[in-house]
Motif scaffolding. Structure first.
Motif, short mmCIF file in Angstrom:
data_model
loop_
_atom_site.label_atom_id
_atom_site.label_comp_id
_atom_site.label_asym_id
_atom_site.label_seq_id
_atom_site.Cartn_x
_atom_site.Cartn_y
_atom_site.Cartn_z
N PRO A 47 0.82 -1.22 0.00
CA PRO A 47 0.00 0.00 0.00
C PRO A 47 0.84 1.26 0.00
CG PRO A 47 -0.08 -1.08 2.15
CD PRO A 47 0.60 -2.03 1.22
N SER A 48 0.33 2.31 -0.64
CA SER A 48 1.03 3.58 -0.73
C SER A 48 1.08 4.25 0.64
CB SER A 48 0.34 4.49 -1.73
OG SER A 48 1.12 5.62 -2.01
N SER A 49 2.09 5.10 0.83
CA SER A 49 2.29 5.79 2.09
C SER A 49 2.65 7.24 1.81
CB SER A 49 3.41 5.12 2.89
OG SER A 49 3.75 5.87 4.02
N PRO A 50 2.21 8.19 2.64
CA PRO A 50 2.48 9.60 2.33
C PRO A 50 3.92 10.03 2.51
CG PRO A 50 1.40 9.40 4.46
CD PRO A 50 1.38 8.03 3.85
N ASP A 51 4.71 9.27 3.28
CA ASP A 51 6.07 9.75 3.59
C ASP A 51 7.17 8.77 3.19
OD1 ASP A 51 5.48 7.84 5.42
OD2 ASP A 51 5.85 9.07 7.20
N ARG A 52 6.85 7.78 2.37
CA ARG A 52 7.89 6.92 1.81
C ARG A 52 7.38 6.34 0.50
NH1 ARG A 52 6.68 1.49 2.71
NH2 ARG A 52 5.02 1.15 4.24
N HIS A 53 8.30 6.05 -0.40
CA HIS A 53 7.93 5.52 -1.71
C HIS A 53 7.74 4.01 -1.64
CE1 HIS A 53 8.49 9.30 -3.64
NE2 HIS A 53 9.80 9.33 -3.49
N VAL A 54 6.75 3.52 -2.37
CA VAL A 54 6.59 2.09 -2.61
C VAL A 54 6.60 1.89 -4.13
CG1 VAL A 54 5.34 1.66 -0.48
CG2 VAL A 54 4.06 2.21 -2.55
N LEU A 109 13.91 0.27 -11.71
CA LEU A 109 13.40 -0.34 -10.49
C LEU A 109 13.37 -1.86 -10.56
CD1 LEU A 109 10.63 2.25 -9.62
CD2 LEU A 109 12.73 1.78 -8.35
N SER A 110 14.09 -2.42 -11.51
CA SER A 110 14.32 -3.86 -11.50
C SER A 110 15.56 -4.14 -10.65
CB SER A 110 14.56 -4.37 -12.93
OG SER A 110 13.41 -4.14 -13.72
N GLY A 111 15.75 -5.38 -10.28
CA GLY A 111 16.92 -5.71 -9.46
C GLY A 111 16.65 -5.47 -7.99
N ASP A 112 17.56 -4.74 -7.33
CA ASP A 112 17.43 -4.51 -5.89
C ASP A 112 16.48 -3.34 -5.65
OD1 ASP A 112 17.68 -4.45 -3.19
OD2 ASP A 112 19.85 -4.34 -3.15
N THR A 113 15.19 -3.58 -5.88
CA THR A 113 14.18 -2.52 -5.81
C THR A 113 14.09 -1.94 -4.41
OG1 THR A 113 12.94 -3.64 -7.55
CG2 THR A 113 11.78 -1.97 -6.26
N ALA A 114 14.08 -2.78 -3.39
CA ALA A 114 13.91 -2.30 -2.02
C ALA A 114 15.02 -1.32 -1.64
CB ALA A 114 13.89 -3.48 -1.05
N LYS A 115 16.26 -1.62 -2.04
CA LYS A 115 17.37 -0.72 -1.73
C LYS A 115 17.22 0.61 -2.46
CE LYS A 115 22.41 -0.37 -1.86
NZ LYS A 115 23.68 -1.05 -2.23
N ARG A 116 16.80 0.56 -3.72
CA ARG A 116 16.64 1.81 -4.48
C ARG A 116 15.55 2.68 -3.87
NH1 ARG A 116 17.90 -1.93 -8.77
NH2 ARG A 116 19.80 -1.25 -9.85
N LEU A 117 14.46 2.08 -3.45
CA LEU A 117 13.39 2.85 -2.83
C LEU A 117 13.83 3.40 -1.48
CD1 LEU A 117 10.33 0.55 -3.62
CD2 LEU A 117 10.91 2.72 -4.72
N ARG A 118 14.63 2.63 -0.75
CA ARG A 118 15.07 3.05 0.58
C ARG A 118 16.12 4.15 0.51
NH1 ARG A 118 16.53 -1.53 1.97
NH2 ARG A 118 18.79 -1.37 1.69
N GLU A 119 17.04 4.06 -0.43
CA GLU A 119 18.17 4.98 -0.49
C GLU A 119 18.03 6.05 -1.57
OE1 GLU A 119 21.73 2.71 -0.87
OE2 GLU A 119 21.42 1.62 1.02
N ASP A 167 14.70 11.09 -4.51
CA ASP A 167 15.19 10.90 -3.14
C ASP A 167 14.14 10.20 -2.30
OD1 ASP A 167 17.84 12.10 -2.97
OD2 ASP A 167 16.84 13.97 -3.50
N PRO A 168 14.59 9.42 -1.30
CA PRO A 168 13.61 8.86 -0.37
C PRO A 168 12.95 9.99 0.40
CG PRO A 168 15.84 8.51 0.43
CD PRO A 168 15.96 9.05 -0.97
N LEU A 169 11.65 9.90 0.60
CA LEU A 169 10.93 10.98 1.26
C LEU A 169 11.30 11.05 2.73
CD1 LEU A 169 7.37 10.60 -0.28
CD2 LEU A 169 9.09 12.30 -0.82
N VAL A 170 11.38 12.27 3.26
CA VAL A 170 11.61 12.46 4.68
C VAL A 170 10.47 13.25 5.30
CG1 VAL A 170 14.12 12.35 4.50
CG2 VAL A 170 12.96 14.54 4.22
N ARG A 171 9.46 13.57 4.52
CA ARG A 171 8.28 14.28 5.01
C ARG A 171 7.14 13.91 4.08
NH1 ARG A 171 8.99 19.85 5.66
NH2 ARG A 171 6.81 20.19 5.23
#
Length: 365
Positions: free
Chosen positions: A66-73, A151-161, A191-195
């Motif tokens: 699910p989508s979130s207002p302060d981080r990318h999925v 966004l293929s490959g290490d997707t979680a790391k790309r979204l996190r960093e 950039d990963p969201l911080v707000r």
């Protein structure tokens, strides 16, 4: 005969149910959009190439998160097609209208969301997108394809960093009276969201009670200093990076710089003070005078601005060697008046005032 007809109807209903379930939902349909935007396009009306792209998105692990207002999925980067021909890519914070300029495929920016990637890069030289009314080069499918590949490959790391992906800007111009368009390749940083993402500039006009960037900045600094007071040696690099990114976004929101607090230096000093003890305020007042005093600051006693500067140094000067390092910087300014844009005569006068004040304090007892 009747049982055969009923059996046929039952099979037909089952096939229809399977077909309905198999129809793809609109791209990114879980992401809420402002009511002032047109509704998403019906799944059956999505063009074939983007429908195939949707299938590719859905095969990626984590797409259903699910989508979130302060981080990318992952699902934030699949375009939502609207029934007026535009498309929204929530993860980029942009709404686009496919079109042509001088015969070239372009994507016109019709809306931007605060704190998203396009909002951050709208004025970046030399190939910023120019804000609402600017253009990406290419088609929606080519933009979508670049995002899917990245966004293929290490997707979680790309979204996190955070990550960058290749795209282009399209800049219209006229040559000998003929309309032209210049396509400029660039990498767009996400950039990963911080707000939480802010308002859509067109769909959600600014509220009269919009938050004050300076007040938000003060709150960030206050939170940081409270963290330092509680655990000076345990504030992490990730904590400081998050606050630095928040300040960067606030500066872009304000349109100008904000007071510069060096989070990393303050954390380093706070940890050293916790381990080695702090310098006394009287020592730091002398240091403040050496570093930044003018003659007017020393007439009739130490000025309040210098006292404030000394209190600020309590957060910056770390024992055991910090005092000498800060003092050396002050001595450079005394020996070289040009560092403070002073003439030699003005520099000599400033030096004499500072030395007189320091000597009076040294021999006062």
């Amino acid at each position: 005969m009747r049982p055969m007809i009923e059996s046929f109807l039952l099979c037909a209903r089952m096939a229809l149910a399977v077909l309905i379930v198999a129809l793809p939902a609109p791209l990114g349909a879980e992401t809420a959009l402002p009511d002032s935007m047109p509704p998403p396009l019906a799944a059956s009306e999505i063009p074939r190439n983007l429908s195939i792209a949707l299938d590719d998105w859905r095969k990626k692990p984590g797409f259903g998160q699910p989508s979130s207002p302060d981080r990318h999925v992952l699902g934030d980067f699949a375009p939502i097609l609207l029934n007026d021909g535009t498309a929204v890519i929530p993860g980029l914070g942009v709404r686009l209208r496919p079109g042509k300029l001088a015969g070239r495929d372009v994507l016109e920016i019709v809306d931007i969301r605060e704190f998203g990637a396009v909002w951050s890069a709208r004025d970046d030289p030399p190939f910023g997108f120019g804000g609402v009314g600017g253009h990406f080069g290419g088609t929606l499918f080519s933009l979508d394809q670049a995002l899917r590949r990245t966004l293929s490959g290490d997707t979680a790391k790309r979204l996190r960093e955070g990550f960058s992906f290749p795209t282009s800007t399209a800049v219209p111009y006229t040559h000998e009276g003929e309309p032209r368009v210049q396509i400029q390749p660039r990498n767009l940083r996400v950039d990963p969201l911080v707000r939480p993402m802010g308002r859509w500039l067109v769909a959600e006009p600014a509220a009269e009670t919009a938050p004050d960037p300076a007040a938000e900045y003060d709150a960030i600094v206050a939170d940081f200093r409270a963290m330092l007071e509680a655990k000076p040696c345990s504030v992490t690099g990730a904590d400081m990076m998050r606050m630095e990114r928040q300040v960067e976004l606030l500066e872009k929101l304000a349109g100008h710089g904000l007071p510069n607090v060096n989070f990393r230096n303050e954390q380093k000093a706070a940890c050293a003070i916790a381990q080695n003890g702090a310098y006394g305020l009287a020592d730091l007042e002398r240091l403040a005078v050496l570093r930044q005093a003018e003659c007017t600051d020393l007439t009739g006693g130490l000025s309040e601005s210098l006292r404030d500067a000394a209190r600020d140094l309590q957060r910056q000067v770390a024992p055991p060697s910090g005092y000498l390092r800060f003092a050396e910087i002050g001595l450079f300014g005394i020996n070289d008046p040009s560092r403070r844009n002073l003439s030699p005569a003005e520099g000599n006068a400033r030096r004499d005032c500072i030395l007189d004040w320091l000597e009076e304090g040294l021999f006062a007892g």
